[in-house]
Write a protein that holds these residues in place. Sequence first.
Motif, mmCIF file in Angstrom:
data_model
loop_
_atom_site.group_PDB
_atom_site.id
_atom_site.type_symbol
_atom_site.label_atom_id
_atom_site.label_comp_id
_atom_site.label_asym_id
_atom_site.label_seq_id
_atom_site.Cartn_x
_atom_site.Cartn_y
_atom_site.Cartn_z
ATOM 1 N N PRO A 121 15.774 23.837 -48.037
ATOM 2 C CA PRO A 121 16.156 23.302 -46.715
ATOM 3 C C PRO A 121 16.443 21.808 -46.789
ATOM 4 C CG PRO A 121 14.147 24.639 -46.592
ATOM 5 C CD PRO A 121 14.416 24.413 -48.044
ATOM 6 N N THR A 122 17.201 21.327 -45.815
ATOM 7 C CA THR A 122 17.613 19.914 -45.719
ATOM 8 C C THR A 122 18.235 19.427 -47.019
ATOM 9 O OG1 THR A 122 15.394 19.081 -46.261
ATOM 10 C CG2 THR A 122 15.924 19.356 -43.926
ATOM 11 N N THR A 123 19.103 20.243 -47.588
ATOM 12 C CA THR A 123 19.932 19.822 -48.709
ATOM 13 C C THR A 123 21.378 20.143 -48.348
ATOM 14 O OG1 THR A 123 19.775 21.942 -49.881
ATOM 15 C CG2 THR A 123 18.103 20.283 -50.380
ATOM 16 N N GLY A 124 22.308 19.593 -49.110
ATOM 17 C CA GLY A 124 23.715 19.859 -48.869
ATOM 18 C C GLY A 124 24.563 19.216 -49.938
ATOM 19 N N SER A 135 19.929 15.497 -51.174
ATOM 20 C CA SER A 135 19.330 15.135 -49.891
ATOM 21 C C SER A 135 19.521 13.647 -49.663
ATOM 22 C CB SER A 135 17.838 15.481 -49.864
ATOM 23 O OG SER A 135 17.619 16.876 -49.911
ATOM 24 N N LYS A 136 19.205 13.220 -48.451
ATOM 25 C CA LYS A 136 19.265 11.798 -48.108
ATOM 26 C C LYS A 136 17.902 11.334 -47.612
ATOM 27 C CE LYS A 136 23.999 10.568 -46.742
ATOM 28 N NZ LYS A 136 24.848 10.153 -45.598
ATOM 29 N N HIS A 137 17.532 10.138 -48.055
ATOM 30 C CA HIS A 137 16.358 9.455 -47.519
ATOM 31 C C HIS A 137 16.852 8.381 -46.553
ATOM 32 C CE1 HIS A 137 14.108 10.483 -51.515
ATOM 33 N NE2 HIS A 137 14.160 11.506 -50.688
ATOM 34 N N HIS A 138 16.536 8.523 -45.289
ATOM 35 C CA HIS A 138 16.901 7.536 -44.276
ATOM 36 C C HIS A 138 15.662 6.688 -43.982
ATOM 37 C CE1 HIS A 138 20.630 9.818 -43.235
ATOM 38 N NE2 HIS A 138 19.868 10.832 -43.636
ATOM 39 N N VAL A 139 15.813 5.373 -44.049
ATOM 40 C CA VAL A 139 14.664 4.476 -43.921
ATOM 41 C C VAL A 139 14.966 3.392 -42.894
ATOM 42 C CG1 VAL A 139 13.098 2.909 -45.138
ATOM 43 C CG2 VAL A 139 14.060 4.877 -46.340
ATOM 44 N N LEU A 152 14.272 12.777 -43.703
ATOM 45 C CA LEU A 152 14.898 13.551 -44.779
ATOM 46 C C LEU A 152 15.966 14.456 -44.183
ATOM 47 C CD1 LEU A 152 14.830 14.525 -47.812
ATOM 48 C CD2 LEU A 152 13.228 16.298 -47.032
ATOM 49 N N THR A 153 17.197 14.389 -44.747
ATOM 50 C CA THR A 153 18.282 15.262 -44.304
ATOM 51 C C THR A 153 19.045 15.769 -45.518
ATOM 52 O OG1 THR A 153 19.982 13.526 -44.146
ATOM 53 C CG2 THR A 153 18.575 13.874 -42.213
#
Length: 277
Positions: A121-124, A135-139, A152-153
């Motif tokens: 999940p939350t991968t693309g 995935s992306k780490h948004h900070v 996490l997206t």
Amino acid sequence: MRKGEQLPWIVSDELWARIEPLLPRAERRYRHPGRKRLDDRKALCGILFVLYTAIPWEFLPQELGFGSGMTCWRRLRDWHQAGVWDRLHQTLLAELQAGEQLDWSKAVIDSSHVRAPQGGPTTGPSPVDRAKTGSKHHVITDGNGIPLAVSLTGGNRNDVLRLMPLLEAVPPVRGKVGKVGKVGKPRRRPAALYADRAYDHDCHRRSVREKHVTPVIARRGTAHGSGLGVHRWVVEQTIALLHWFRRLRIRWEIRDDIHEAFLILALAIICWRRLAR
């Protein structure tokens, strides 16, 4: 490592004093108690060992005395579900606030791609890595680079879609104690929010203003070196610190909650280092 320096995965007495009260109490059965439960502090050392080294859970060395990798994995899962890491992060932010180390004059937001070879999940498909699964780490950080929240997206999610959720994810930080001994009002909103061109949408600027925060977002088509880098470098530094934990450089967890647990724990460790300076 320098001589006499403590290994980073060994939990100090000072840090443990903040973590232990947050852990849920595990009751042992009176009848048929089974094998004695592994000490929580040792299990936490095992979790940190995996976070720092990225070693697979099943290869956690038994001679370290941290228990089995599966035991540490279950503790990480259970403590995350109980909200331990979120409360630890908020506790440390409150201490930083009391020490006047938080800069609420501005907050800075950015993201970073990581590969996710196991999927989940939350991968693309990542647009910056030949459509490989990621995935992306948004900070979001304060003006000093202290991490306030993380998200996490999937690797293909547009950064701007996480702008408002990440701003709203900043926890209320307990106010400072005044001269008369009263605790000030909790704060969770910075005065301004800095972001790069990926967040350049007028509708989101309006949403930020509705939160009584001034958006300072670079416009698309403007030349690089417009001056925002003077403010934005702090979040890039924090993302670099986040990925200094080897387990976060590549997402090996299929379950997104386990990766999120590592992320929030890493935020807390970064705050602890700033506090312990």
